[in-house]
Write a protein that holds these residues in place. Structure first.
Motif, PDB file in Angstrom:
ATOM      1  N   CYS A 130      48.535  41.586  37.607  1.00 43.36           N
ATOM      2  CA  CYS A 130      47.273  41.212  38.248  1.00 43.36           C
ATOM      3  C   CYS A 130      46.785  39.933  37.591  1.00 43.36           C
ATOM      4  O   CYS A 130      46.725  39.833  36.367  1.00 43.36           O
ATOM      5  N   HIS A 176      43.774  36.694  37.878  1.00 41.19           N
ATOM      6  CA  HIS A 176      42.517  36.199  38.435  1.00 41.19           C
ATOM      7  C   HIS A 176      42.491  34.681  38.290  1.00 41.19           C
ATOM      8  O   HIS A 176      42.744  34.148  37.209  1.00 41.19           O
ATOM      9  N   ARG A 178      39.683  34.485  43.032  1.00 43.24           N
ATOM     10  CA  ARG A 178      40.609  35.342  43.760  1.00 43.24           C
ATOM     11  C   ARG A 178      41.370  36.212  42.770  1.00 43.24           C
ATOM     12  O   ARG A 178      41.723  35.771  41.687  1.00 43.24           O
ATOM     13  N   TYR A 179      41.663  37.430  43.184  1.00 38.17           N
ATOM     14  CA  TYR A 179      42.541  38.307  42.428  1.00 38.17           C
ATOM     15  C   TYR A 179      43.870  38.365  43.162  1.00 38.17           C
ATOM     16  O   TYR A 179      43.911  38.463  44.390  1.00 38.17           O
ATOM     17  N   LEU A 216      47.345  40.497  43.248  1.00 32.39           N
ATOM     18  CA  LEU A 216      48.063  41.691  42.838  1.00 32.39           C
ATOM     19  C   LEU A 216      49.524  41.479  43.232  1.00 32.39           C
ATOM     20  O   LEU A 216      49.875  41.546  44.412  1.00 32.39           O
ATOM     21  N   GLU A 260      37.151  37.102  46.096  1.00 28.84           N
ATOM     22  CA  GLU A 260      35.895  37.768  45.747  1.00 28.84           C
ATOM     23  C   GLU A 260      34.852  37.583  46.837  1.00 28.84           C
ATOM     24  O   GLU A 260      33.990  38.435  47.025  1.00 28.84           O
ATOM     25  N   GLY A 298      36.509  43.098  38.554  1.00 30.97           N
ATOM     26  CA  GLY A 298      37.415  42.792  37.452  1.00 30.97           C
ATOM     27  C   GLY A 298      37.593  43.959  36.505  1.00 30.97           C
ATOM     28  O   GLY A 298      38.708  44.280  36.086  1.00 30.97           O
ATOM     29  N   LEU A 327      39.757  46.659  38.264  1.00 29.83           N
ATOM     30  CA  LEU A 327      41.177  46.329  38.274  1.00 29.83           C
ATOM     31  C   LEU A 327      41.783  46.405  36.876  1.00 29.83           C
ATOM     32  O   LEU A 327      42.926  46.831  36.712  1.00 29.83           O
ATOM     33  N   ILE A 380      44.735  42.048  33.036  1.00 30.67           N
ATOM     34  CA  ILE A 380      44.434  41.033  34.052  1.00 30.67           C
ATOM     35  C   ILE A 380      44.541  39.682  33.378  1.00 30.67           C
ATOM     36  O   ILE A 380      43.843  39.390  32.425  1.00 30.67           O
ATOM     37  N   GLU A 408      44.109  35.739  33.194  1.00 32.05           N
ATOM     38  CA  GLU A 408      43.192  34.710  33.704  1.00 32.05           C
ATOM     39  C   GLU A 408      43.914  33.370  33.714  1.00 32.05           C
ATOM     40  O   GLU A 408      44.400  32.910  32.692  1.00 32.05           O
TER      41      GLU A 408
END
Length: 173
Positions: free
Chosen positions: A126, A128, A132-133, A135, A147, A159, A162, A170, A172
């Motif tokens: 995942c 970010h 936007r995320y 997956l 988002e 956040g 997830l 996650i 970044e």
């Protein structure tokens, strides 16, 4: 608590950010080698073509090498934009409104052309980036969750939710 996103397909900007994130996270070495080789070839052709034009005057081989060198340099500079354009051309057409739901079991996508369900264990990561995320299902395919497209749930808590589902992993970018 669950989250719901409503999209009208992936935009060009979504795909552009996806290409950059994919190159940075999963295809770093391949992208660096490709762009380096293309830049070096472009500079070599440009230099050789300029040398031919300078030494022999205007000729077709020198002009062709200069144009080919400029083309290669353009491919290196606009690499991500061209990849995003190719991705947009390969998307399913006329999918209509897509609804993506995140619940305890996994991620469900529904559109006019069909439905898909992915348990959280099927994702390899995942990320970010730029609101936007992403997956990732594998190194080339991802579910994009902007988002701004959240219709149910609090975007500020997405956040954390997830991170909980992915074990705090996650990335970044």
């Amino acid at each position: 608590m669950y989250y719901q996103f409503t999209l009208n397909g992936y935009s060009y900007q979504d795909l552009l950010v996806l290409c950059r994130v994919t190159a940075r996270c999963y295809r770093r070495v391949r992208t660096v080698i490709y762009r380096t080789v293309v830049v070096l070839l472009g500079l070599a052709m440009l230099g050789l073509g300029a040398l031919l034009l300078w030494a022999e005057g205007v000729n077709s081989l020198g002009a062709a090498l200069v144009l080919l060198g400029l083309l290669y340099l353009g491919l290196a500079v606009f690499h991500y934009r061209l990849a995003a354009w190719r991705s947009s051309r390969m998307q399913l057409k006329d999918v209509g409104e897509i609804t993506v739901t995140l619940d305890d079991a996994g991620v469900r996508e529904r559109g006019r052309k069909g439905e898909g369900f992915y348990p959280y264990s099927s994702f390899i990561g995942c990320v970010h980036s730029q609101g936007r995320y992403f997956l990732f299902l594998d190194k080339k395919h991802a579910v994009v969750l902007p988002e701004a497209a959240v219709t149910v749930g609090a975007p500020a808590a997405l956040g954390a939710r997830l991170a909980e589902k992915f074990g705090g992993a996650i990335q970044e970018v």
